[in-house]
Design a protein around this motif. Structure first.
Motif, PDB file in Angstrom:
ATOM      1  N   GLN A 102       0.671  -1.129   0.052  1.00 25.53           N
ATOM      2  CA  GLN A 102      -0.263   0.118  -0.314  1.00 25.53           C
ATOM      3  C   GLN A 102       0.584   1.255   0.207  1.00 25.53           C
ATOM      4  O   GLN A 102       0.624   2.669  -0.702  1.00 25.53           O
ATOM      5  N   GLN A 103       1.660   1.055   0.384  1.00 28.36           N
ATOM      6  CA  GLN A 103       2.572   2.271   1.218  1.00 28.36           C
ATOM      7  C   GLN A 103       4.266   2.512   0.857  1.00 28.36           C
ATOM      8  O   GLN A 103       4.518   3.831   1.079  1.00 28.36           O
ATOM      9  N   GLN A 148      10.152   2.411   2.688  1.00 28.13           N
ATOM     10  CA  GLN A 148      10.081   3.216   3.312  1.00 28.13           C
ATOM     11  C   GLN A 148       9.353   3.633   4.569  1.00 28.13           C
ATOM     12  O   GLN A 148       9.684   4.965   6.048  1.00 28.13           O
ATOM     13  N   ALA A 149       8.000   4.100   4.067  1.00 24.85           N
ATOM     14  CA  ALA A 149       6.670   4.824   5.281  1.00 24.85           C
ATOM     15  C   ALA A 149       6.631   3.714   6.125  1.00 24.85           C
ATOM     16  O   ALA A 149       5.802   4.556   6.850  1.00 24.85           O
ATOM     17  N   PHE A 170      -7.485   0.812  -5.585  1.00 24.43           N
ATOM     18  CA  PHE A 170      -5.882   1.413  -6.390  1.00 24.43           C
ATOM     19  C   PHE A 170      -5.348   1.224  -5.176  1.00 24.43           C
ATOM     20  O   PHE A 170      -3.904   2.478  -6.115  1.00 24.43           O
ATOM     21  N   ARG A 171      -5.103   1.112  -3.930  1.00 24.94           N
ATOM     22  CA  ARG A 171      -4.663   1.795  -2.912  1.00 24.94           C
ATOM     23  C   ARG A 171      -3.242   0.327  -2.828  1.00 24.94           C
ATOM     24  O   ARG A 171      -2.461   0.771  -2.213  1.00 24.94           O
ATOM     25  N   GLY A 225      -1.100  -3.002  -4.348  1.00 22.31           N
ATOM     26  CA  GLY A 225      -0.732  -3.995  -5.645  1.00 22.31           C
ATOM     27  C   GLY A 225       0.991  -3.310  -6.109  1.00 22.31           C
ATOM     28  O   GLY A 225       1.452  -2.946  -5.452  1.00 22.31           O
ATOM     29  N   SER A 226       1.072  -4.377  -6.575  1.00 25.98           N
ATOM     30  CA  SER A 226       2.679  -4.182  -7.342  1.00 25.98           C
ATOM     31  C   SER A 226       3.772  -4.546  -5.484  1.00 25.98           C
ATOM     32  O   SER A 226       5.235  -3.492  -5.184  1.00 25.98           O
ATOM     33  N   ALA A 233       6.776  -4.210  -7.057  1.00 23.83           N
ATOM     34  CA  ALA A 233       7.836  -2.469  -7.357  1.00 23.83           C
ATOM     35  C   ALA A 233       7.981  -1.940  -6.195  1.00 23.83           C
ATOM     36  O   ALA A 233       9.061  -0.730  -6.152  1.00 23.83           O
ATOM     37  N   LEU A 274      11.441   0.015  -5.382  1.00 28.84           N
ATOM     38  CA  LEU A 274      12.289   1.009  -6.493  1.00 28.84           C
ATOM     39  C   LEU A 274      11.949   1.700  -4.636  1.00 28.84           C
ATOM     40  O   LEU A 274      12.809   2.877  -4.546  1.00 28.84           O
ATOM     41  N   ASP A 275      11.972   1.126  -3.343  1.00 21.01           N
ATOM     42  CA  ASP A 275      12.805   1.685  -1.494  1.00 21.01           C
ATOM     43  C   ASP A 275      13.606   1.537  -1.867  1.00 21.01           C
ATOM     44  O   ASP A 275      13.773   1.858  -0.691  1.00 21.01           O
ATOM     45  N   ILE A 326       0.846  -0.781 -12.528  1.00 21.13           N
ATOM     46  CA  ILE A 326       1.482   1.178 -12.200  1.00 21.13           C
ATOM     47  C   ILE A 326       0.826   1.691 -12.740  1.00 21.13           C
ATOM     48  O   ILE A 326       0.207   2.665 -11.566  1.00 21.13           O
ATOM     49  N   ARG A 350      -2.738   2.686 -10.590  1.00 18.68           N
ATOM     50  CA  ARG A 350      -2.816   2.351  -9.993  1.00 18.68           C
ATOM     51  C   ARG A 350      -2.684   4.491  -9.803  1.00 18.68           C
ATOM     52  O   ARG A 350      -3.553   5.590  -9.100  1.00 18.68           O
ATOM     53  N   ALA A 351      -1.974   4.703 -10.270  1.00 21.80           N
ATOM     54  CA  ALA A 351      -1.535   6.073 -10.894  1.00 21.80           C
ATOM     55  C   ALA A 351      -3.198   6.993 -11.849  1.00 21.80           C
ATOM     56  O   ALA A 351      -3.272   7.863 -10.811  1.00 21.80           O
TER      57      ALA A 351
END
Lengths: 191, 191
Positions: free
Chosen positions: B22-23, B26-27, B101-102, B104-105, B108, B112-113, B168, B171-172
């Motif tokens: 979801q987030q 890192q978050a 849409f919060r 998925g992936s 990824a 990326l983090d 992605i 989601r965007a």
């Protein structure tokens, strides 16, 4: 002599764009952006009173504009869609290698970090940034390469999705091979 | 009666997997994982002495195993590669809609983090997780759908990249349309 404000603004946006592409939105603190930018600490509160999210919206625009520039500059030197796609993929592969696979996919990194704030200005900025790539790619496919509009839009969405995903695979696998494989496959979509 | 340790372990991994999807990595703080899991706070230091990164390695395995399960279960009901790809995309579109849409992936998001930690156990776990998808997909393409090995591997890499990128974009843009478009395009790659 103190640096002019516009220079500080650009440097803050540039630093944020670089940091988000490397480590995502959430891991990047406002103070790290200021430090990386070299801008005077006081300037950030004046230039971006809403803080990190406001810088991020501008950083996304900058990242999106760079890719749009890449789309146009590579198209200028490419007589066919296939050539164009190969050039885009080669340029992205080079960037990945130059950053030792630490940087790339700035929009994806922010999108995946900020989706809980889907209706925020940042979520909307991610949406707009992807739309700007799709619109520019579709426009070039239609007006430079003579595809009809519906086909151009579908190819733009598919190619951008495939390349974004390939860049993430490249980062995970620390290899540019996924981009090469995907670029050849995208060429098969060209009518 | 206190919950048995194995249950706490599974709940921590499950909660971490959900939060990363979801987030991002890192978050997500260790305390948020514990709170979301409902596991006793003390258990985390016993079960995962190395902390968040250690939970994350297990969470990535869980997320990767779920997609591997999806690859196999959808293949069982699909006579052709095209059917199979449509079923995978439909299932992912459903998950995106169910999470508004919060989510998925998950791979990824962590990839990326954590790329600055490319050689860490977490970076290696991202690499292994993608490899496990590619291997399973290539195996099915080869042994169930009769493709030759080299073709199967290239199609697996390309399809996974295109689907990851499409998720992605979905989601965007808060729309499942990119997944539908990309699934139809991937079908064109099937020999």
């Amino acid at each position: 002599m103190p640096k002019p404000k516009t220079d500080s603004k650009e440097r803050l946006i540039e630093a944020a764009s670089r940091l988000f592409a490397q480590q995502g939105y959430q891991a990047t603190g406002l103070s790290q952006i200021v430090e990386e930018s070299g801008a005077p600490r006081g300037s950030v509160y004046f230039l971006f009173p809403e803080g990190k999210e406001q810088i991020a919206v501008e950083a996304l625009k900058l990242s999106a504009d760079r890719i749009r520039h890449l789309l146009h500059s590579t198209a200028e030197n490419s007589d066919t869609v296939t050539d164009w796609i190969r050039r885009i993929a080669a340029s992205m592969a080079q960037s990945l290698e130059e950053s030792d696979f630490r940087s790339g996919s700035p929009l994806a990194a922010v999108t995946l970090d900020c989706v809980n704030e889907g209706n925020s200005s940042l979520g909307q900025a991610c949406h707009r940034a992807y739309d700007s790539w799709i619109e520019d790619a579709a426009h070039l496919l239609q007006h430079k390469y003579g595809m009809d509009r519906a086909e151009a839009e579908k190819l733009a969405v598919s190619a951008i999705a495939a390349i974004e995903g390939a860049v993430i695979l490249c980062r995970a696998r620390r290899s540019t091979e996924p981009l090469s494989i995907v670029a050849e496959r995208i060429a098969e979509w060209v009518p």
